[in-house]
Design an enzyme around this catalytic site. Structure first.
Site, PDB file in Angstrom:
ATOM      1  N   GLU A 187       0.853  -1.189   0.000  1.00 33.25           N
ATOM      2  CA  GLU A 187       0.000   0.000   0.000  1.00 33.25           C
ATOM      3  C   GLU A 187       0.884   1.233   0.000  1.00 33.25           C
ATOM      4  O   GLU A 187       2.007   1.213   0.512  1.00 33.25           O
ATOM      5  CB  GLU A 187      -0.892  -0.006   1.248  1.00 33.25           C
ATOM      6  CG  GLU A 187      -1.824   1.197   1.346  1.00 33.25           C
ATOM      7  CD  GLU A 187      -2.781   1.120   2.535  1.00 33.25           C
ATOM      8  OE1 GLU A 187      -3.567   2.055   2.721  1.00 33.25           O
ATOM      9  OE2 GLU A 187      -2.717   0.117   3.278  1.00 33.25           O
ATOM     10  N   ASN A 243      -6.532   1.659   3.048  1.00 31.36           N
ATOM     11  CA  ASN A 243      -7.156   2.957   3.263  1.00 31.36           C
ATOM     12  C   ASN A 243      -6.773   3.955   2.184  1.00 31.36           C
ATOM     13  O   ASN A 243      -7.568   4.828   1.822  1.00 31.36           O
ATOM     14  CB  ASN A 243      -6.774   3.498   4.640  1.00 31.36           C
ATOM     15  CG  ASN A 243      -7.336   2.665   5.776  1.00 31.36           C
ATOM     16  OD1 ASN A 243      -8.134   1.761   5.562  1.00 31.36           O
ATOM     17  ND2 ASN A 243      -6.907   2.963   6.992  1.00 31.36           N
ATOM     18  N   ASN A 256     -12.365  -0.905  -0.141  1.00 33.58           N
ATOM     19  CA  ASN A 256     -11.640  -1.404   1.030  1.00 33.58           C
ATOM     20  C   ASN A 256     -12.351  -0.976   2.307  1.00 33.58           C
ATOM     21  O   ASN A 256     -12.660   0.208   2.496  1.00 33.58           O
ATOM     22  CB  ASN A 256     -10.216  -0.830   1.047  1.00 33.58           C
ATOM     23  CG  ASN A 256      -9.457  -1.206   2.303  1.00 33.58           C
ATOM     24  OD1 ASN A 256      -9.029  -2.348   2.437  1.00 33.58           O
ATOM     25  ND2 ASN A 256      -9.280  -0.267   3.224  1.00 33.58           N
ATOM     26  N   GLU A 257     -12.663  -1.952   3.181  1.00 35.45           N
ATOM     27  CA  GLU A 257     -13.183  -1.686   4.536  1.00 35.45           C
ATOM     28  C   GLU A 257     -14.252  -0.589   4.535  1.00 35.45           C
ATOM     29  O   GLU A 257     -14.200   0.357   5.325  1.00 35.45           O
ATOM     30  CB  GLU A 257     -12.034  -1.319   5.475  1.00 35.45           C
ATOM     31  CG  GLU A 257     -11.081  -2.486   5.702  1.00 35.45           C
ATOM     32  CD  GLU A 257      -9.991  -2.195   6.734  1.00 35.45           C
ATOM     33  OE1 GLU A 257      -9.892  -1.040   7.207  1.00 35.45           O
ATOM     34  OE2 GLU A 257      -9.231  -3.124   7.054  1.00 35.45           O
ATOM     35  N   TYR A 309      -6.369  -8.641  12.456  1.00 37.59           N
ATOM     36  CA  TYR A 309      -5.086  -8.313  13.066  1.00 37.59           C
ATOM     37  C   TYR A 309      -5.117  -8.717  14.537  1.00 37.59           C
ATOM     38  O   TYR A 309      -6.158  -8.609  15.197  1.00 37.59           O
ATOM     39  CB  TYR A 309      -4.805  -6.805  12.965  1.00 37.59           C
ATOM     40  CG  TYR A 309      -4.606  -6.314  11.552  1.00 37.59           C
ATOM     41  CD1 TYR A 309      -3.372  -6.425  10.923  1.00 37.59           C
ATOM     42  CD2 TYR A 309      -5.651  -5.728  10.842  1.00 37.59           C
ATOM     43  CE1 TYR A 309      -3.179  -5.972   9.630  1.00 37.59           C
ATOM     44  CE2 TYR A 309      -5.469  -5.269   9.549  1.00 37.59           C
ATOM     45  CZ  TYR A 309      -4.235  -5.392   8.943  1.00 37.59           C
ATOM     46  OH  TYR A 309      -4.054  -4.938   7.658  1.00 37.59           O
ATOM     47  N   GLU A 361      -6.271  -9.049   4.326  1.00 35.83           N
ATOM     48  CA  GLU A 361      -5.415  -8.356   5.294  1.00 35.83           C
ATOM     49  C   GLU A 361      -5.389  -9.201   6.556  1.00 35.83           C
ATOM     50  O   GLU A 361      -6.434  -9.431   7.180  1.00 35.83           O
ATOM     51  CB  GLU A 361      -5.936  -6.950   5.628  1.00 35.83           C
ATOM     52  CG  GLU A 361      -5.734  -5.930   4.528  1.00 35.83           C
ATOM     53  CD  GLU A 361      -6.077  -4.508   4.972  1.00 35.83           C
ATOM     54  OE1 GLU A 361      -5.885  -4.202   6.182  1.00 35.83           O
ATOM     55  OE2 GLU A 361      -6.522  -3.716   4.129  1.00 35.83           O
ATOM     56  N   GLN A 392       1.802  -6.012   5.932  1.00 37.03           N
ATOM     57  CA  GLN A 392       2.108  -5.768   4.540  1.00 37.03           C
ATOM     58  C   GLN A 392       3.458  -6.389   4.196  1.00 37.03           C
ATOM     59  O   GLN A 392       3.958  -7.174   4.986  1.00 37.03           O
ATOM     60  CB  GLN A 392       2.081  -4.282   4.251  1.00 37.03           C
ATOM     61  CG  GLN A 392       0.684  -3.694   4.431  1.00 37.03           C
ATOM     62  CD  GLN A 392       0.549  -2.282   3.886  1.00 37.03           C
ATOM     63  OE1 GLN A 392       1.409  -1.762   3.201  1.00 37.03           O
ATOM     64  NE2 GLN A 392      -0.557  -1.648   4.207  1.00 37.03           N
TER      65      GLN A 392
END
Length: 486
Positions: free
Chosen positions: A26, A71, A169-170, A241, A283, A345
């Site tokens: 990213e 993001n 995304n999200e 996460y 992710e 990442q």
């Protein structure tokens, strides 16, 4: 402490998809600039790709890389990163200045050099259907249109041929630029998917699931979005996460059990809706979020707008590596539902690879379990049962003392074991019915990477194989199997 593990080589969870071993780049901190791309570095080629990083990426073995966010993508204008004239813009997602020196063509060339498939994300935050259709045409149409000819004029005569596309995304996260309700996003994703399939019927589309398991929207979001996009998308995303909180190492070491439960809950929702899609865990990682909220974010704002400031540069520990190994085991145990996954990442930002600008690149402890699993997990994932010692955790309840996953590819295989006991060794006995195997090699994570594990042995007869090993405390271990008659 002892644990018994049983399985039958003729009973598999399912094939191990190669896309299970993905990663993520990213435009965040130094992931791109001074990460994978640094013109003038001693190892960089004419395109500015750091050769030392490329070597480590090839060693790590990711198969697919998601780009450009994250993001970041929710305010990104893809046109800024192509052609000779590239505007400098603010990136509000990470409070940074984006030079756009590195963009679509550069990433496509880097991915080819790294021998990875591209998973490209489109902006459904500040943009929508038209821009998604445009970037797909630019990337994948052979020629003869304004956008495809612009790509050719910008140096790519052949189409990029990207197959994997993320629809935003999200999008349920209030931190996400342009975040939406489930109905707003579901309808937008559906209409975007329709036009993208009109342009290129061969694309595979990932619709955004809820941002994490503790979101108040989780569940209801998936149901609504999947009803809107039924028959139009191939995968739904799942992000996860994990971190150690207040010194609770036992709960941290049980993170894989939480990921198992998260995947199974999402799978149940998919079945309930009746929209047969795969789960893309695009992710996942260990990440000390307190560093971001307490250190990086305040420093970022106080420091003003800068190009690629260092962000999320966590220094990982042996415990982090053990947890990463167990999370990889969770993905393997769930290959009947998980179609692909991307560790977030790749470089510098909560990453297995770190760099210094103008200086060296190196492996973090989390590099090693990923490398071993991506190289050894082939064929099918075996269905295993675990009996014996269990431990009680504050966050995840009672879990097995030893976390295990195993794969088999013909006469060779691998068993991946996590000992969650922090102070004592654990004896394991693994009974594999229907196959005769020897332990060809055994490694456990040491302070600087994998080291040989002494003592594992195997005995085989007509019924199968019994493998015994003693796992060190707080350890992640891999046993490499070979046919006993090989």
């Amino acid at each position: 402490m002892s644990v018994r593990i049983e399985g039958d080589v003729r009973k598999a969870v399912g094939p191990v998809p190669r896309r299970l071993f993905g990663s993520f780049v990213e435009h965040l901190g130094r992931a791109v600039y001074t990460g994978i791309h640094e013109p003038g570095h001693a190892t960089s080629d004419s395109r500015g790709f750091r050769g030392d990083v490329l070597e480590l990426v090839r060693e790590l073995g990711p198969t697919v890389v998601r780009y450009p966010g994250g993001n970041f993508v929710s305010a990104y204008r893809w046109e800024d990163g192509v052609g000779p004239d590239r505007p400098v813009r603010l990136d509000p997602a990470w409070h940074s200045v984006e030079s756009n020196r590195f963009g679509l063509h550069e990433f496509a060339a880097w991915a080819e050099a790294a021998d990875v498939e591209v998973m490209y994300a489109v902006n459904l935050g500040t943009r929508g259907i038209s821009e998604a259709a445009d970037v797909l045409e630019y990337c994948n149409h052979p020629g003869g249109t304004e956008l495809s000819e612009r790509r050719r004029a910008n140096g790519a005569d052949r189409p990029f041929g990207f197959r994997l596309w993320c629809l935003g995304n999200e999008m349920d996260g209030p931190w996400q630029i342009g975040h939406k309700t489930a109905d707003e996003y579901g309808r937008l994703a559906a209409e975007t998917a329709r036009v993208m399939r009109m342009i290129d019927p061969d694309v595979e589309l990932v619709v955004a699931g809820s941002s994490h398991a503790d979101m108040p929207t989780f569940g209801a979001w998936e149901r609504t979005v999947l009803r809107h996009t039924a028959g139009l998308v191939d995968h739904i995303s799942l992000h996860a996460y994990y971190q150690e909180l207040d010194g609770d190492t036992d709960s941290y070491l049980a993170s894989a059990s939480a990921l198992d439960a998260y995947i199974r809950t999402a799978a149940g929702i998919i079945d309930e809706v009746g929209s047969p899609v795969g789960i893309s865990v695009d992710e996942w990682n260990v990440w000390d979020l307190r560093r971001w909220t307490e250190t990086d974010q305040p420093r970022l704002v106080a420091g003003g707008w800068r190009e690629h400031p260092p962000l999320l540069e966590d220094t990982f520990t042996h415990t982090d590596a053990v947890v990463v190994g167990s999370l990889l085991g969770s993905l393997l145990r769930n290959v009947d539902r998980v179609t692909m996954a991307s560790q977030a990442q790749l470089v510098n930002a909560i990453a297995p690879i770190r760099t210094e600008p103008g200086g060296p690149a190196w492996r973090q402890p989390t590099f090693h379990p990923f490398r071993l699993v991506s190289s050894l997990a082939r064929g099918v994932s075996l269905r295993l049962g675990v009996e014996g010692e269990r431990i009680r955790t504050a966050q995840h309840g009672e879990v097995d003392l030893v976390d295990v996953a195993a794969t088999l590819d013909g006469a060779t295989g691998a068993v991946f074991l996590t000992n969650r006991a922090t102070k004592t060794s654990t004896d394991v006995e693994i009974r594999l019915r229907g196959g005769r195997f020897a332990v060809a090699a055994a490694e456990t994570l040491g302070a600087a990477g994998p080291v040989p594990l002494p003592g594992p042995g195997a005995t085989s007869d007509a019924k199968g194989t019994v493998i015994t090993a003693t796992l060190p405390p707080l350890s992640w271990t891999v046993l490499r199997l070979a046919g006993a008659d090989a």
